[in-house]
Design a protein around this motif. Sequence first.
Motif, PDB file in Angstrom:
ATOM      1  N   CYS A   1     -40.945  -5.549  42.986  1.00  0.00           N
ATOM      2  CA  CYS A   1     -42.317  -5.851  44.223  1.00  0.00           C
ATOM      3  C   CYS A   1     -43.434  -5.891  43.539  1.00  0.00           C
ATOM      4  O   CYS A   1     -43.450  -4.390  42.659  1.00  0.00           O
ATOM      5  N   CYS A   2     -44.064  -6.408  43.501  1.00  0.00           N
ATOM      6  CA  CYS A   2     -44.333  -7.261  44.393  1.00  0.00           C
ATOM      7  C   CYS A   2     -45.026  -8.464  43.961  1.00  0.00           C
ATOM      8  O   CYS A   2     -46.330  -8.248  44.008  1.00  0.00           O
ATOM      9  N   PHE A   3     -44.758 -10.338  43.494  1.00  0.00           N
ATOM     10  CA  PHE A   3     -45.554 -10.420  42.876  1.00  0.00           C
ATOM     11  C   PHE A   3     -46.262 -11.176  44.111  1.00  0.00           C
ATOM     12  O   PHE A   3     -46.139 -12.974  44.630  1.00  0.00           O
ATOM     13  N   ASP A   4     -47.469 -10.746  44.578  1.00  0.00           N
ATOM     14  CA  ASP A   4     -48.465 -11.356  45.821  1.00  0.00           C
ATOM     15  C   ASP A   4     -49.240 -11.634  44.795  1.00  0.00           C
ATOM     16  O   ASP A   4     -50.290 -11.640  44.196  1.00  0.00           O
ATOM     17  N   TYR A   5     -50.388 -12.624  46.361  1.00  0.00           N
ATOM     18  CA  TYR A   5     -51.828 -13.349  46.553  1.00  0.00           C
ATOM     19  C   TYR A   5     -51.703 -13.163  48.217  1.00  0.00           C
ATOM     20  O   TYR A   5     -51.276 -13.759  48.715  1.00  0.00           O
TER      21      TYR A   5
ATOM     22  N   LEU B   1     -45.823  -9.151  54.451  1.00  0.00           N
ATOM     23  CA  LEU B   1     -46.254  -8.311  55.919  1.00  0.00           C
ATOM     24  C   LEU B   1     -46.624  -6.790  55.921  1.00  0.00           C
ATOM     25  O   LEU B   1     -47.213  -6.144  56.786  1.00  0.00           O
ATOM     26  N   GLU B   2     -46.452  -6.002  54.880  1.00  0.00           N
ATOM     27  CA  GLU B   2     -46.103  -4.468  54.377  1.00  0.00           C
ATOM     28  C   GLU B   2     -44.856  -4.276  54.715  1.00  0.00           C
ATOM     29  O   GLU B   2     -44.163  -4.729  55.918  1.00  0.00           O
ATOM     30  N   ASN B   3     -43.981  -3.373  54.266  1.00  0.00           N
ATOM     31  CA  ASN B   3     -43.193  -2.525  53.955  1.00  0.00           C
ATOM     32  C   ASN B   3     -41.529  -4.027  54.456  1.00  0.00           C
ATOM     33  O   ASN B   3     -40.767  -4.032  54.754  1.00  0.00           O
TER      34      ASN B   3
ATOM     35  N   ILE C   1     -49.739  -8.051  43.136  1.00  0.00           N
ATOM     36  CA  ILE C   1     -49.105  -6.281  42.684  1.00  0.00           C
ATOM     37  C   ILE C   1     -48.392  -6.661  44.000  1.00  0.00           C
ATOM     38  O   ILE C   1     -49.087  -7.399  45.242  1.00  0.00           O
ATOM     39  N   GLY C   2     -47.955  -5.223  45.008  1.00  0.00           N
ATOM     40  CA  GLY C   2     -47.559  -5.560  46.403  1.00  0.00           C
ATOM     41  C   GLY C   2     -49.143  -4.075  46.338  1.00  0.00           C
ATOM     42  O   GLY C   2     -49.753  -3.779  46.391  1.00  0.00           O
ATOM     43  N   GLY C   3     -48.902  -4.134  48.029  1.00  0.00           N
ATOM     44  CA  GLY C   3     -49.811  -3.650  49.112  1.00  0.00           C
ATOM     45  C   GLY C   3     -49.980  -2.328  47.627  1.00  0.00           C
ATOM     46  O   GLY C   3     -51.626  -1.416  48.483  1.00  0.00           O
ATOM     47  N   ASP C   4     -49.399  -1.893  47.982  1.00  0.00           N
ATOM     48  CA  ASP C   4     -49.655  -0.499  47.510  1.00  0.00           C
ATOM     49  C   ASP C   4     -49.995  -0.143  46.067  1.00  0.00           C
ATOM     50  O   ASP C   4     -49.524   1.143  45.090  1.00  0.00           O
ATOM     51  N   ASN C   5     -49.873  -1.018  45.467  1.00  0.00           N
ATOM     52  CA  ASN C   5     -49.511  -1.150  43.631  1.00  0.00           C
ATOM     53  C   ASN C   5     -48.645  -1.144  43.285  1.00  0.00           C
ATOM     54  O   ASN C   5     -48.555  -0.777  41.922  1.00  0.00           O
TER      55      ASN C   5
END
Length: 481
Positions: A159-163, A203-205, A277-281
């Motif tokens: 978790c989590c390669f995000d943009y 979408l978180e969690n 990163i994910g929403g919570d780093n």
Amino acid sequence: AGPCDIYASGGTPCVAAHSTTRALFSAYSGSLYQVRRGSDGATTNIGPLSAGGVANAAAQDSFCTSTTCLITTIFDQTGRANHLTQAPPGGFSGPEANGFDNLAAADGAPVTLNGQKAYGVFISPGSGYRNDATNGIAVGDAAEGMYAVLDGTHFNDACCFDYGNGETSARDTGNGHMEAIYFGNSRVWGTGSGNGPWVMADLENGLFSGVTTGLNSANPTMTQRFVTSVVKGEPGTWAIRGGNGASGALSTFYSGARPNVAGYNPMHREGAIILGIGGDNSNGAQGTFYEGVMTSGYPSDATENSVQANIVAARYATTSLTSGPAITVGSTVSLRATTACCTTRFLAHTGTTVNTQVVSSSSTSALKLSASWTVVAGLANSACVSFESRDTPGSFIRHANFVLLVNANDGSKLFHEDATFCPKVGLNGQGNSIRAWGYPTRSIRHFNNLGYIASNSGVHDFDSATSYNDDVSWVVGAAFA
Ligand code: AHR
Ligand code: AHR
């Protein structure tokens, strides 16, 4: 026209536009990104060669000659100052001082666009960028869209390669507090068909491949070298789309209702922007980002299809990952240290420990063999190389926790990546520096006569900036045995 001109014509203008490879508006001639070099800490901004054009990679190459460079800022091209900088700690801390995430190497992801060289953002585990104080990014249940062009061969299951859209506190504040593109093969939440990687929505969690965090078999594995990924959401509805960033059209992997789980309808987006990163780093993931935008309003499929055509017309293509003296696959080599202390020392191993040892023509044959390596095609990427032990065939130099080891190839993706190295011109002007494929800020270094992959300053003792250029430069010669 650029992608953001197309979104504007569609009535869904870009409110953030990030790319280290090209301008995303036809009229944009401002800075694309900033790099900082290791030699003196100086920074420079890299812009496009011309308005609307490809990044001036030659300016970066010249600024970074004989030193290391990190990407410090990815500028927002929309004028809203939604720039991305080094991500701060949140629910999780990063590996850098004060809990910040690592910055990306400036030279980790070379490509060409229409034949012109440019660099993407190669995110290693621990790296990430963020902006927690944005302007114009969707909050709550407001409509938004986003796309990103990524490397379909660079991913993992962490978790989590995000943009996209994340929490302004860098903490997990609950379901529906983010809406970002995810790319990778995590199986903790949603999955698509095949083994991944997949384009999903964070979408978180939960990483959603479709309406649930279960299997959505309409969401395909995407292993193209360049992947266009799309996520968009508006009240009650959202979609995931994707395609080959080098040819063809987008397909819709999901379009429909919001998840039927508390928190996701309506959405509670907060409007921060995250990359890598994910929403919570959460920062265990890896991937490569070339360009991406976020819009105000829910883009039509037709608008996105035009953006995809624009991406294809930019003609992303691969280019060499190596430079400096050739280290030829099939040859057997020795690697001599070039630091003044140590010029009779060669990269060797004692059991699983990688070290440097004084080796000469009169050394024992056992010592000669321990300092001799067979060059094979990179186990994770054949554009780079791996070093197989001469005295222990089937075992290779690999890093683990940034320490070099000689270990048997266990066949895993992680081992292959840890054992893949990309030689470049030696930073001190001698021979080669040999960067880790998966951690391009880090190169093979001797430190107290032991082997590491080291960055040019950092939290580990072996990341010391003192004699860095010398310690990471190796003269590659014929093997002893
Ligand atoms: O939704 C997946 C991840 O879960 C988010 O990115 C992170 O904030 C949380 O750990
Ligand atoms: O050496 C860095 C990382 O440490 C490697 O990729 C992994 O094997 C370990 O977690």
